[in-house]
Structures are given as structure tokens and as C-alpha cells.
Design an enzyme around this catalytic site. Structure first.
Site, PDB file in Angstrom:
ATOM      1  N   ASP A  67       0.823  -1.204   0.000  1.00  0.00           N
ATOM      2  CA  ASP A  67       0.000   0.000   0.000  1.00  0.00           C
ATOM      3  C   ASP A  67       0.858   1.256   0.000  1.00  0.00           C
ATOM      4  O   ASP A  67       2.072   1.201   0.222  1.00  0.00           O
ATOM      5  CB  ASP A  67      -0.953   0.002   1.204  1.00  0.00           C
ATOM      6  N   ASN A 136      -7.609  -2.782  14.098  1.00  0.00           N
ATOM      7  CA  ASN A 136      -8.998  -3.078  13.727  1.00  0.00           C
ATOM      8  C   ASN A 136      -9.094  -4.281  12.779  1.00  0.00           C
ATOM      9  O   ASN A 136     -10.139  -4.526  12.190  1.00  0.00           O
ATOM     10  CB  ASN A 136      -9.655  -1.845  13.094  1.00  0.00           C
ATOM     11  N   HIS A 138      -7.277  -4.682   9.977  1.00  0.00           N
ATOM     12  CA  HIS A 138      -7.017  -4.430   8.552  1.00  0.00           C
ATOM     13  C   HIS A 138      -5.746  -5.133   8.088  1.00  0.00           C
ATOM     14  O   HIS A 138      -4.817  -5.371   8.875  1.00  0.00           O
ATOM     15  CB  HIS A 138      -7.013  -2.930   8.214  1.00  0.00           C
ATOM     16  N   GLU A 143      -9.621  -1.857   5.112  1.00  0.00           N
ATOM     17  CA  GLU A 143     -10.273  -1.553   6.381  1.00  0.00           C
ATOM     18  C   GLU A 143     -11.523  -2.423   6.557  1.00  0.00           C
ATOM     19  O   GLU A 143     -12.054  -2.942   5.570  1.00  0.00           O
ATOM     20  CB  GLU A 143     -10.671  -0.066   6.396  1.00  0.00           C
TER      21      GLU A 143
END
Ligand code: GLP
Length: 240
Positions: A67, A136, A138, A143
Site C-alpha cells: 500500500d 482493527n 485491517h 479496512e
């Protein structure tokens, strides 16, 4: 999916580093998917040490990073391009032409993402994909959402991710968008290695290992991968 629990991050770095070195040395060329964040740093340090000792060469290694932030200059100190060069590439003999990143400054992000997916496919897909995990759940910058993504795409980062990563951005505010490889592309890798350390990752690891496979915890999809190994320390494993 296999879970391996270690006492500390150094042990993980040594184990994972050796898996990479063995794989690199076993093939005339190899395609690696690489991750940023704090989790892989000790592993990159280990590989750099072994490179200095002459135990491995990255000359025939091709890399695709997971990313990159949108609208952050490529050479900004917080770009993932800079991160990878500082942590790994600048200290080895990897060839710059073999290093690939999503361009977060591309005018046409749809085209950029499609081209990135096509290039990965043309390389014969990823042999080993290294992953961290967000608090979280990801992976890359996929996400939590209501669907699993397929190829690369532009994503709006969640408040949780912005809160976790903002500490690196002391001068300018952190970008709120990124380009990321999709879950489908990550799952296409022949082997996946995830590293997670520390108490802050315990919830995500528990959801990934014991929760249902759901895009609400993108990392849970690794339960469906045939060759995924999760390397965690005791703190990250504390809720298992
Ligand atoms: C970042 C990256 C991910 C990384 C994750 C965990 O936002 N986009 O690829 O795996 O968050 O980062 P860390 O290892 O610093 O906890």
C-alpha cells in the site's frame, strides 16, 4: 492457517527472516509482497544483517508493496516508498527496477490500481506475502467493511487507522486516503506470513484466529488460505 507463538519480536524476526532467506536462496528469482509498519522492521533488519554477512542476495528479488498513501510526495519521510528504502532496500543489492509501489500521486488511481494488479499477475503472482495487521483487523489498508475487496483500490482510512498512524506525522497531517492491494490479490499469494506483536494487537489476533471469517475483520480471511502462518508474541496471543 498455522499459529506460532514466540517470547519476543527478535525471535520472530529471526524465524521469519530465515524463511525469507531460504526461499530467496532456493529460487533463481522470487516475487515478494512486502509490508510497512513497525511489525516487519526487525525482520528487515535481520535480512540486512544476513545480506552484509553474504548469506543472501536480493539481486533477483522482485517486490510489490502492499500500500501507499495518497497525495504524499514519493520521497516524503512518511511515504512507504521512503520507509522501504530506509528499512531494507538501501542496505541490500536489490535492483530498483524490481521494486514496485502503488503510486499514490497517480492522476488516475483506477488505472494505477488496475496496472498494479496486471503487473503482479505478469510477474507470476506473489510467492511470499508479508503482512502486519491493524488494530482493527485491517491487512494492507483493507479496512473493516461489508465486503471483501478483490484487486487494488483507493481507500478512505478509518479513524482507528488514522489514530494509530498519526504519531509518525509530526509536521503535516496524515493523509486520509491510500491505495492498497485488495484482499483477493493478497489471498492469491502462494504463501502468507503475518507478524503481530504487542497487547494492542491481541483483539485483532483473537478475531482473526477465533472469529468468523468476515470483512468486518479483513484479516480473518487468512483462515481460508492454505499456506498462511501467523507469527505472534505472547502479548498478541494473550486473548487466544
Ligand atoms: C499500517 C499498514 C499495514 C500494517 C499495519 C500495522 O497501517 N498499512 O500494512 O500492517 O498498519 O502496522 P504496525 O505494524 O505498525 O502495527
Amino acid at each position: 492457517m498455522e499459529i506460532k507463538i514466540y517470547d519476543n519480536a527478535e525471535q520472530i524476526a529471526q524465524e521469519v527472516g530465515e524463511v525469507f532467506i531460504e526461499a530467496i536462496n532456493a529460487k533463481s528469482s522470487i516475487v515478494l509482497g512486502l509490508a510497512t509498519g513497525a511489525s516487519p522492521v526487525p525482520t528487515y533488519k535481520y535480512i540486512c544483517e544476513k545480506y552484509r554477512e553474504g548469506k543472501v542476495s536480493l539481486k533477483n528479488v522482485t517486490t510489490y508493496n502492499l500500500d501507499e498513501y495518497v497525495d504524499l510526495p514519493k520521497n516524503d519521510k512518511n511515504s512507504y516508498y521512503s520507509f522501504m528504502h530506509e528499512q531494507l532496500f538501501n542496505h541490500t543489492d536489490i535492483q530498483e527496477d524490481n521494486v514496485n509501489f502503488l503510486n499514490g500521486n497517480a492522476e488516475d488511481s483506477l488505472k494505477e490500481c488496475a496496472d498494479y494488479d496486471a503487473k503482479i499477475a505478469k510477474s507470476g503472482y506473489i510467492d511470499i506475502q508479508l503482512l502486519g495487521v491493524g488494530r482493527n483487523g485491517h491487512i494492507g489498508f483493507n479496512e473493516p467493511s461489508n465486503h471483501f475487496t478483490k484487486g487494488a483500490f483507493k481507500v478512505k482510512l478509518t479513524e482507528s487507522t488514522i489514530a494509530a498512524n498519526s504519531m509518525y506525522f509530526d509536521e503535516n497531517p496524515m493523509p486520509h486516503y491510500a491505495l492498497t492491494m485488495g484482499v483477493g490479490s493478497i489471498m492469491h499469494a502462494k504463501k502468507i506470513i503475518m507478524i503481530a506483536t504487542g497487547k494492542a494487537k491481541a483483539d485483532a489476533i483473537a478475531a482473526l484466529v477465533n472469529g468468523e471469517v468476515s470483512p468486518a475483520c479483513p484479516a480473518s480471511v487468512l483462515q481460508f488460505h492454505q499456506n498462511a502462518v501467523i507469527y505472534i508474541d505472547k502479548d498478541a496471543a494473550s486473548l487466544l
